[in-house]
Write a protein that holds these residues in place. Structure first.
Motif: not given
Length: 299
Positions: A117-118, A121, A153, A156, A164
């Motif tokens: 997730d972020s 990221y 991403i 997520s 994905q």
């Protein structure tokens, strides 16, 4: 109580010696010649197998599969000690087997894919977060063979990651899949409270396919657990409600699933615990917070 069918354990060193087998298992166990794909090995430094195994795309280690009972497999685990971990690998034949590998899963890695997730990221860090620090250190140690692909991403969940990830792995030839399981799976949607049922029971529905995908690529899956959060700043975060209790429940569920399935789990809770100054908004670490997460991953 009857034993289950024999377990295949790849070995390439002292465990192939009948005298060692007799001392450890009380018999010379059945063996089948085999090779371990995607690895390379140097001279053994200790009396245990696997200590010298490193990841190498296209590499092969010759050895054999030992066919062990439940009790013998447990004895082999004890023999290897706490610095080794039994994990699933692919043999040169394409068949899965157990092997004892370095308990620090990122140390023998060469080609790492990160999904999540972020926070994975690197949001709120212009330098790219803990994943970028990991990439810089990893590639610097071996510019020729080491690679890190950050495919995280923002926003997520594990369900998103499970959907994905499969088509993304083949072109990158990973030997290690890092699944950064942040706190999104613990969130409650404030606009739709009817969906706020406990979704942690469904974690296995997403983690199991990811583990199967990693194994198909002969990659070692590493689940990176959620970081601490500052609940006092998160009453309504972009329509979501995060709580310490739900984040801790997610952490416990991830740890339990990984332990039960012989998957590596790296806990990121402690490095930032009770350090709210290392957060931009209560969820996303500051650049210094990301450095702390990286230092913890590197231990």
């Amino acid at each position: 109580m009857t034993e289950s069918r024999p377990h295949p354990l790849f070995a390439h060193g002292p465990l192939l010696d009948p005298q060692v087998q007799a001392a450890l298992f009380g018999r010379a166990v059945p063996t089948t010649p085999a090779s371990l794909a995607g690895h390379t090995a140097g001279p053994l430094e200790t009396a245990t197998d696997g200590r010298d195994l490193q990841r190498e795309f296209g590499g092969t280690v010759e050895g054999a599969v030992l066919w062990l009972t439940d009790r013998e497999l447990a004895a082999a685990d004890a023999h290897e000690g706490a610095d080794r971990a039994r994990r699933r690998v692919l043999l040169g034949s394409g068949e899965p087997a157990w092997a004892h590998l370095d308990a620090r899963p990122l140390r023998p890695a060469a080609r790492i894919v990160i999904v999540g997730d972020s926070i994975a990221y690197g949001r709120c860090d212009p330098q790219g977060g803990w994943a970028a620090h990991l990439a810089a250190a990893h590639i610097a140690s071996n510019e020729t063979d080491h690679r890190v692909f950050n495919l995280a991403i923002p926003g997520s969940t594990l369900a998103d990651v499970a959907a994905q990830t499969p088509p993304l792995l083949a072109p990158r030839h990973p030997d290690t899949l890092v699944v950064a399981a942040g706190i999104n799976d613990s969130a409650v949607q404030l606009a739709a409270p009817e969906t706020a049922r406990d979704n942690l029971s469904h974690l296995a529905d997403h983690l199991a396919p990811l583990a199967a995908t990693a194994l198909r690529h002969n990659a070692r899956m590493v689940v990176v657990g959620p970081a601490w959060l500052d609940e006092t700043r998160l009453d309504d975060y972009e329509g979501l409600r995060f709580t310490t209790a739900r984040a801790l429940a997610l952490r416990a569920a991830l740890r339990a699933w990984c332990q039960g399935n012989h998957i590596d789990f790296i806990d990121l809770w402690e490095p930032l615990r009770d350090r709210p100054h290392l957060f931009v908004d209560g969820v996303h670490p500051t650049p210094e917070g990301h450095k702390e997460l990286f230092r913890h991953l590197s231990i």
